[in-house]
Write a protein that holds these residues in place. Structure first.
Motif, short mmCIF file in Angstrom:
data_model
loop_
_atom_site.label_atom_id
_atom_site.label_comp_id
_atom_site.label_asym_id
_atom_site.label_seq_id
_atom_site.Cartn_x
_atom_site.Cartn_y
_atom_site.Cartn_z
N ALA A 1 -12.97 -11.03 6.84
CA ALA A 1 -13.00 -10.96 5.38
C ALA A 1 -13.25 -12.33 4.75
N ARG A 2 -12.60 -13.35 5.28
CA ARG A 2 -12.71 -14.69 4.69
C ARG A 2 -13.96 -15.43 5.15
N ARG B 1 -14.01 -18.82 16.06
CA ARG B 1 -12.98 -18.39 15.11
C ARG B 1 -12.57 -16.94 15.34
N LEU B 2 -13.54 -16.09 15.61
CA LEU B 2 -13.26 -14.66 15.76
C LEU B 2 -12.97 -14.28 17.21
N VAL C 1 -0.57 -9.47 15.48
CA VAL C 1 -0.96 -10.70 14.79
C VAL C 1 -2.42 -11.03 15.08
N GLN C 2 -2.83 -10.87 16.34
CA GLN C 2 -4.22 -11.16 16.69
C GLN C 2 -5.18 -10.23 15.95
N CYS C 3 -4.84 -8.94 15.92
CA CYS C 3 -5.72 -7.98 15.26
C CYS C 3 -5.82 -8.25 13.76
N LEU C 4 -4.70 -8.56 13.14
CA LEU C 4 -4.72 -8.88 11.71
C LEU C 4 -5.48 -10.17 11.45
N ASP C 5 -5.39 -11.11 12.37
CA ASP C 5 -6.18 -12.35 12.24
C ASP C 5 -7.67 -12.06 12.32
N PRO D 1 -17.31 -14.21 6.67
CA PRO D 1 -18.25 -13.20 7.17
C PRO D 1 -19.20 -13.74 8.23
N GLU D 2 -19.46 -15.04 8.19
CA GLU D 2 -20.36 -15.62 9.19
C GLU D 2 -19.78 -15.53 10.60
N SER D 3 -18.44 -15.42 10.70
CA SER D 3 -17.83 -15.29 12.03
C SER D 3 -18.19 -13.95 12.66
N LEU D 4 -18.22 -12.90 11.86
CA LEU D 4 -18.64 -11.60 12.39
C LEU D 4 -20.12 -11.61 12.74
#
Length: 560
Positions: free
Chosen positions: A453-454, A388-389, A443-447, A456-459
């Motif tokens: 934010a939505r 996702r990230l 767009v990529q950076c904002l995604d 946290p497990e992705s980070l």
């Protein structure tokens, strides 16, 4: 008989000296050690022979000629036939059809769906990268057909009807006719509109239900799409405003009764690059379509298609870097200046090694990302979070580096690289494209910010992947610590999003190279990209870099 100076009359004045031979034919895959290693490492050793077959074709004189011809004779739009009937067809040079036919025959549009086994996305990624080095324009319809399947599965009855067509190994696209009459089909996409661009929620195309409507229901679509990629395809995913909000629809070129759908091609875009592929502006005049997924959930439905095409943008950018690196090294191995081959000149060695480092970092990261798609498809939640990230992170950075890389590789060929016959101008014109398609850099950076934010497990998954390289290099450890510190600072996050995502990409690439890359490449990367011991142009690596080892590793003639 001789002239006064003693030179024989008729002496050849056009003997060609000090010029390298063309880099063809050669096997694009087997000559790429980095891609070979990644294919095996990431779980697709079973596909080695198939990848070699694709590589042999992509580097053949025939494939390179077809790629050149497809760009020299770009597609033409025919809106009407000679009797005045609206037909909305795109005509292509035969070379385009030959290339598409080969790509489909290799399964580049469908391999993971036809053979859903471990490593399928990795295998397809390696083959896609190899094939792209024959002609990148073919990648658009191939990528969208590959990417449409997971989105279409949100509507099982539509998937049951269309998936066998989209996964067929037969290309049947030289003549426009209803999909049920064809042996295979290709998919396109139309999201952006002239008033909104990437802000698809501002779309004004209207979907009117025919009957009850809802998921799988029939609708009439009316509106204008500013960018419809590959309009010669058989069906398209489009976004439109239904009564319940922005929704996703499958719009075929023909209605169920066999008539041409009311999708009118207004013009083909006159693009900077990617000229072999048609991109169009279209109008929908009550065009027949069926809803995919839930009403009002158009973006979450189509995002599965977008995510897979973003993977391909990353792969395409990495493939372009590999092509440029191979061409630059090959040229410098065969041309001398000031008493030495260019490849032996100290400053040129720095440039070539730097190009190779960037290429290896891009390839290793892109192939690791492909493995995350395999693992996510198998139900691995950690891989899903990483995917996702990392997709947006790597698409942003790899695509940002591609134009600079292409320009430097072209310069290595000097004036020879500036002429069309070298293929380098085509590479250069192509290089900005992947950074624009499927969401530009902002767009990529904002995604990335939105994803952290939505979800946290992705980070957490991203940092866990980075941490697997902990202890391998002190410079990597320091960069990872600095990244964590920056991630913890919420002030001005959006304004510095590019800086943040760049660091995320570099630390991820550094971790992967420290674990899996060549020792000399990893050392040069950490010194230049993470510790900052380099300038702002390619060719500014530290003087003690092992240039010879890096160049030899990436030379296309040494491994083919």
């Amino acid at each position: 008989m001789a002239t006064a100076a003693g030179a024989p009359i008729g002496h050849a004045t056009h003997e060609v000296l000090n010029q390298p031979s063309p880099l063809e034919p050669y096997n694009v895959f087997t000559a790429d050690r980095v891609l070979n290693e990644a294919l095996v490492r990431e779980g697709a050793e079973w596909a080695l022979e198939r990848a070699r077959e694709v590589g042999e074709f992509a580097g053949s004189e025939r494939a390179q000629r077809w790629g050149r011809e497809a760009n020299e004779f770009p597609p033409r739009l025919r809106t009407h036939d000679r009797y005045g009937h609206r037909i909305d067809e795109v005509e292509f040079h035969p070379a385009w059809h030959e290339l598409i036919s080969r790509a489909v025959g290799f399964g580049l549009h469908a391999l993971p769906w036809r053979e859903p086994k471990p490593g399928a996305h990795v295998a397809r990624a390696a083959m896609f990268m190899a094939f792209s080095q024959a002609e990148a324009g073919v990648g658009c319809p191939i990528s969208m057909t590959y990417s449409v399947v997971p989105a279409l599965r949100a509507q099982p009855e539509l998937a049951a009807e269309w998936e066998p067509r989209f996964t067929s190994l037969t290309y049947d696209g030289e003549r426009l006719r209803p999909a049920p009459e064809k042996a295979g089909a290709l998919a396109g996409m139309a999201m952006t509109e002239k008033q909104g661009g990437s802000d698809v929620r501002a779309n004004t195309t209207v979907a009117r239900p025919l009957g009850e409507g809802g998921p799988g229901g029939e609708y009439e679509l009316t509106g204008h799409k500013w960018f419809c990629s590959a309009p010669m395809c058989d069906a398209f995913l489009v976004l439109a405003q239904a009564p319940g909000g922005l929704s996703c629809f499958l719009l075929p070129r023909f209605t169920p009764d066999g008539k041409r759908n009311r999708m009118h091609l207004q013009r083909l875009k006159d693009k900077l690059g990617n000229r072999s592929n048609a991109s169009s502006e279209i109008e929908l005049h009550g065009a027949w379509a069926r809803m995919v997924g839930e009403e009002g959930r158009g973006v979450p439905t189509i995002i599965e298609m977008v995510n897979h095409t973003r993977l391909d943008c990353t792969l395409g950018a990495a493939a372009g870097m590999r092509f440029g690196t191979a061409q630059a090294i090959h040229h410098c191995q065969g041309r001398a200046a000031f008493g030495k081959l260019l490849v032996d000149q100290p400053l040129m060695r720095n440039v070539l090694a730097d190009l190779a480092v960037e290429s290896e970092a891009a390839t290793v990261a892109a192939m690791r990302l492909a493995r995350a798609y395999d693992e996510a498809a198998a139900g691995d939640e950690q891989a899903q979070a990483l995917r996702r990230l990392a997709t947006s992170v790597l698409k942003y950075w790899t695509c940002k580096r591609a134009p600079m890389h292409a320009a430097e590789a072209l310069e290595c060929l000097g004036g020879n690289g500036y002429v069309e016959e070298s293929h380098m101008p085509r590479l250069f014109r192509e290089s900005p494209l992947n950074g624009i398609w499927e969401g530009s850099g902002n767009v990529q950076c904002l995604d990335v910010l939105r994803g952290m934010a939505r979800n946290p497990e992705s980070l957490e998954a991203f940092l866990a992947e980075v941490d697997q390289g902990r202890g391998a290099d002190a410079r990597l450890d320091a960069a990872a610590a600095a990244l964590r510190k920056e991630l913890a600072d919420p002030d001005g996050l959006e304004a510095r999003a590019r800086r943040l995502v760049e660091r995320m990409a570099l630390v991820l690439q550094g971790s992967l190279l420290a674990r899996f890359g060549d020792e000399a490449v990893a050392d040069a990367f950490c010194a230049s990209r993470l510790e900052g011991d380099a300038g702002r142009a390619f060719g500014t690596l530290p003087a003690d870099t092992d240039f010879g080892r890096i160049i030899e590793r990436h030379a296309p003639t040494s491994a083919s």
